[in-house]
Design a protein around this motif. Structure first.
Motif, PDB file in Angstrom:
ATOM      1  N   SER A   9       0.833  -1.204   0.000  1.00 21.06           N
ATOM      2  CA  SER A   9       0.000   0.000   0.000  1.00 21.06           C
ATOM      3  C   SER A   9       0.865   1.249   0.000  1.00 21.06           C
ATOM      4  O   SER A   9       0.496   2.258  -0.608  1.00 21.06           O
ATOM      5  CB  SER A   9      -0.955   0.001   1.190  1.00 21.06           C
ATOM      6  N   LEU A  35      -4.909   0.198   2.116  1.00 25.72           N
ATOM      7  CA  LEU A  35      -5.191  -0.910   1.195  1.00 25.72           C
ATOM      8  C   LEU A  35      -5.004  -2.279   1.841  1.00 25.72           C
ATOM      9  O   LEU A  35      -5.753  -3.202   1.565  1.00 25.72           O
ATOM     10  CB  LEU A  35      -4.309  -0.813  -0.053  1.00 25.72           C
ATOM     11  N   ASP A  36      -3.989  -2.384   2.685  1.00 23.40           N
ATOM     12  CA  ASP A  36      -3.698  -3.678   3.313  1.00 23.40           C
ATOM     13  C   ASP A  36      -4.827  -4.144   4.229  1.00 23.40           C
ATOM     14  O   ASP A  36      -4.932  -5.328   4.534  1.00 23.40           O
ATOM     15  CB  ASP A  36      -2.392  -3.610   4.118  1.00 23.40           C
ATOM     16  N   MET A  38      -8.071  -3.717   3.481  1.00 23.74           N
ATOM     17  CA  MET A  38      -9.278  -3.915   2.671  1.00 23.74           C
ATOM     18  C   MET A  38      -9.259  -5.276   1.986  1.00 23.74           C
ATOM     19  O   MET A  38      -8.200  -5.872   1.799  1.00 23.74           O
ATOM     20  CB  MET A  38      -9.345  -2.852   1.566  1.00 23.74           C
ATOM     21  N   GLU A  40      -9.572  -7.494  -1.389  1.00 25.56           N
ATOM     22  CA  GLU A  40      -8.984  -7.200  -2.689  1.00 25.56           C
ATOM     23  C   GLU A  40      -9.968  -6.447  -3.581  1.00 25.56           C
ATOM     24  O   GLU A  40      -9.580  -5.509  -4.283  1.00 25.56           O
ATOM     25  CB  GLU A  40      -8.516  -8.476  -3.396  1.00 25.56           C
ATOM     26  N   ALA A  43     -10.029  -2.843  -2.447  1.00 24.38           N
ATOM     27  CA  ALA A  43      -8.764  -2.193  -2.784  1.00 24.38           C
ATOM     28  C   ALA A  43      -8.702  -1.847  -4.270  1.00 24.38           C
ATOM     29  O   ALA A  43      -8.267  -0.753  -4.642  1.00 24.38           O
ATOM     30  CB  ALA A  43      -7.592  -3.087  -2.391  1.00 24.38           C
TER      31      ALA A  43
END
Length: 61
Positions: A9, A35-36, A38, A40, A43
């Motif tokens: 991220s 992002l990490d 969420m 996929e 993201a």
């Protein structure tokens, strides 16, 4: 679309922030820092939305 596991991220955030600055886009890139945390699918949507905004706002405006 899938996110390659070697892209963190932090790297995606750095790329988006750099592109936003280079194109003078007024885009909030802070969601990329999470992002990490969420799924996929989430993201990918966040990445798509933010990079789309950068291209629209920065290159078009």
């Amino acid at each position: 679309m899938s996110i390659p596991p070697e892209n963190t991220s932090e790297e995606v955030l750095a790329i988006a922030t750099t592109l936003a600055r280079l194109t003078d886009a007024d885009v909030d890139t802070s969601p990329l820092a999470r992002l990490d945390e969420m799924s996929e699918d989430e993201a990918v949507k966040v990445i798509d939305d933010i990079f789309g905004e950068i291209l629209y706002d920065g290159l078009d405006g």
